[in-house]
Design a protein around this motif. Structure first.
Motif, mmCIF file in Angstrom:
data_model
loop_
_atom_site.group_PDB
_atom_site.id
_atom_site.type_symbol
_atom_site.label_atom_id
_atom_site.label_comp_id
_atom_site.label_asym_id
_atom_site.label_seq_id
_atom_site.Cartn_x
_atom_site.Cartn_y
_atom_site.Cartn_z
ATOM 1 N N SER A 319 121.216 32.153 76.159
ATOM 2 C CA SER A 319 121.744 30.833 76.488
ATOM 3 C C SER A 319 120.714 29.738 76.252
ATOM 4 N N ALA A 320 119.521 29.900 76.810
ATOM 5 C CA ALA A 320 118.486 28.878 76.639
ATOM 6 C C ALA A 320 118.049 28.787 75.183
ATOM 7 N N PHE A 321 118.011 29.932 74.481
ATOM 8 C CA PHE A 321 117.642 29.914 73.060
ATOM 9 C C PHE A 321 118.632 29.070 72.264
ATOM 10 N N GLU A 322 119.926 29.288 72.498
ATOM 11 C CA GLU A 322 120.933 28.543 71.742
ATOM 12 C C GLU A 322 120.932 27.062 72.104
ATOM 13 N N ASP A 323 120.679 26.749 73.384
ATOM 14 C CA ASP A 323 120.610 25.340 73.776
ATOM 15 C C ASP A 323 119.412 24.660 73.121
ATOM 16 N N ARG A 324 118.265 25.333 73.117
ATOM 17 C CA ARG A 324 117.077 24.741 72.476
ATOM 18 C C ARG A 324 117.266 24.645 70.961
ATOM 19 N N LEU A 325 117.993 25.603 70.396
ATOM 20 C CA LEU A 325 118.272 25.550 68.966
ATOM 21 C C LEU A 325 119.133 24.325 68.641
ATOM 22 N N ALA A 326 120.150 24.062 69.471
ATOM 23 C CA ALA A 326 121.004 22.893 69.245
ATOM 24 C C ALA A 326 120.194 21.606 69.331
ATOM 25 N N ARG A 327 119.318 21.520 70.309
ATOM 26 C CA ARG A 327 118.464 20.338 70.418
ATOM 27 C C ARG A 327 117.529 20.245 69.223
ATOM 28 N N GLY A 328 117.040 21.419 68.757
ATOM 29 C CA GLY A 328 116.190 21.427 67.577
ATOM 30 C C GLY A 328 116.936 20.991 66.328
ATOM 31 N N GLU A 329 118.191 21.398 66.208
ATOM 32 C CA GLU A 329 119.012 20.939 65.080
ATOM 33 C C GLU A 329 119.154 19.422 65.095
ATOM 34 N N ALA A 330 119.388 18.867 66.287
ATOM 35 C CA ALA A 330 119.561 17.418 66.397
ATOM 36 C C ALA A 330 118.265 16.685 66.061
#
Length: 402
Positions: A319-330
């Motif tokens: 969960s935290a990995f995917e959330d940080r990935l989304a923020r990283g994409e942005a």
């Protein structure tokens, strides 16, 4: 002026017809009308989730009418005139027509009425004061809702200041409905009233505020509404530590998740985020997710290698990995599809050694056991989770102690 919404599946459903039939048997044709979101969304060709009905029948009469035809009737809010009918396992919220007797900015004391215009006059926005009878004919008591729907306008019923002083949550609702249904610039009078009366929101419970805020952030594109909130000073009233909107605006292109979008409005500081989450009375799950997205730990970017990504996934959890990935994409304007597939397909392994393995090799239980296990784990992660030679690695670490 009236138009029709005939043909809507929810309107034609046997469960709906059973409820309306029961009410009209008791009170006569036209004694009950659909109201609010189900009418609004049908008119706008949007999904209908909840079906609300207004009626001239009192709660007692409503309960009796439903029971007379074998429908379940639940007194969910009779003091405010509301009874929930259950037909074919679907709930229908039925409320007696009301007028406000007294308001304090948070809740209202109401009296029942048989006047449809009075019931419409106490509602928040003209677009939410649309009614429809059992045949699907739509009625517009305020005289402006149908035009608002066509133009994408969110306009308060009557005087905006009066509606807001009745319930200050209507400030957030103004921006929430604008996010979901508005087009063009927000209604100028409504916006000015929200800006002028924003301090009244301090009277509201944190739970009501956070619920409304998350509904707003779940809109397909909440950016114009949030920008308008910022310019009106409403956003800072809700989130005193609100950040510049750059990350939020970029993240809206990456995800529709309201909690993750909220994270982009908060400081990138886990302690501050935990405090804000408490102030908003968010759930433990929401608070933990928000803090995990910004806490210290691996930075996740769309271009990171597989070995590095697996290490981050192991330490953070999916969960935290995917959330940080989304923020990283942005932040990096990258595509994280590759790493999102990795997170879905790869299961982080369990640490393959424990204190018993060290004891078998002659290490007495104590602080040294924890230090050696941590050192083993760091090397094991760095080498991409090898599955062999664990004992040899432990022996090498033991040998290095001296």
């Amino acid at each position: 002026m009236s138009v029709s919404m005939r043909g809507q599946p929810w309107l034609e459903a046997s469960a709906t017809r059973a409820v309306m039939g029961a009410l009209e048997t008791a009170g006569g044709p036209g004694c009950a009308r659909f109201v609010g979101g189900c009418v609004r969304n049908s008119l706008l060709d949007q999904p209908v989730d909840d079906i609300d009905i207004a009626t001239v029948l009192t709660p007692d009469q409503t309960m009796a009418a439903l029971k007379a035809v074998g429908l379940k009737a639940v007194p969910t809010g009779v003091e405010h005139g509301t009874v929930t009918a259950v037909s074919e396992r679907r709930p229908y919220e039925i409320t007696t027509l009301r007028r406000d007797v007294e308001t304090d900015g948070r809740r209202a004391v109401v009296a029942f009425t048989d006047d449809w215009a009075q019931d419409a006059a106490r509602r928040d926005f003209r677009l939410n004061a649309l009614y429809a009878d059992a045949s699907g004919t739509i009625f517009d008591p305020t005289g402006g809702a149908l035009a608002d729907a066509a133009a994408g306008r969110i306009v308060f019923v009557g005087e905006a200041e009066t509606r807001i002083r009745e319930d200050y949550l209507r400030i957030l609702r103004f921006f929430r409905f604008y996010a979901w249904y508005g087009r063009g610039a927000p209604d100028a009078r409504g916006l000015a009233a929200c800006a002028a009366l924003k301090a009244g929101m301090a009277r509201l419970s944190a739970e009501r505020v956070s619920k409304e805020l998350l509904k707003l952030l779940a809109a397909p594109d909440p950016r114009p509404a949030v920008q308008a909130m910022k310019e009106a000073g409403v956003l800072a009233q809700v989130l005193p530590q609100v950040q510049p909107l750059t990350l939020f605006e970029a993240l809206c292109d990456v995800t529709t998740d309201p909690v993750l979008r909220l994270s982009a409005l908060l400081p990138a500081d886990a302690t501050a985020v935990a405090e804000i989450s408490g102030d908003l009375r968010l759930s433990n799950v929401q608070r933990n997710r928000l803090t995990a997205a910004v806490a210290e730990g691996p930075v996740v970017t769309p271009d990171m290698g597989v070995v590095q990504a697996r290490a981050a996934l192991y330490r953070l959890g999916r969960s935290a990995f995917e959330d940080r990935l989304a923020r990283g994409e942005a932040l990096n304007r990258g595509d994280g599809a590759r790493l999102r597939r990795l997170a879905a397909d790869w299961t982080p392994p369990r640490l393959p050694v424990n204190g018993r393995d060290l004891a078998r090799l002659g290490v007495a239980p104590g602080p040294e056991t924890g230090r050696l296990l941590k050192a083993f784990e760091q090397g094991w992660i760095a080498e991409d989770f090898p599955t062999e030679d664990h004992e040899a690695r432990l022996q090498a670490l033991i040998a290095q102690r001296g």
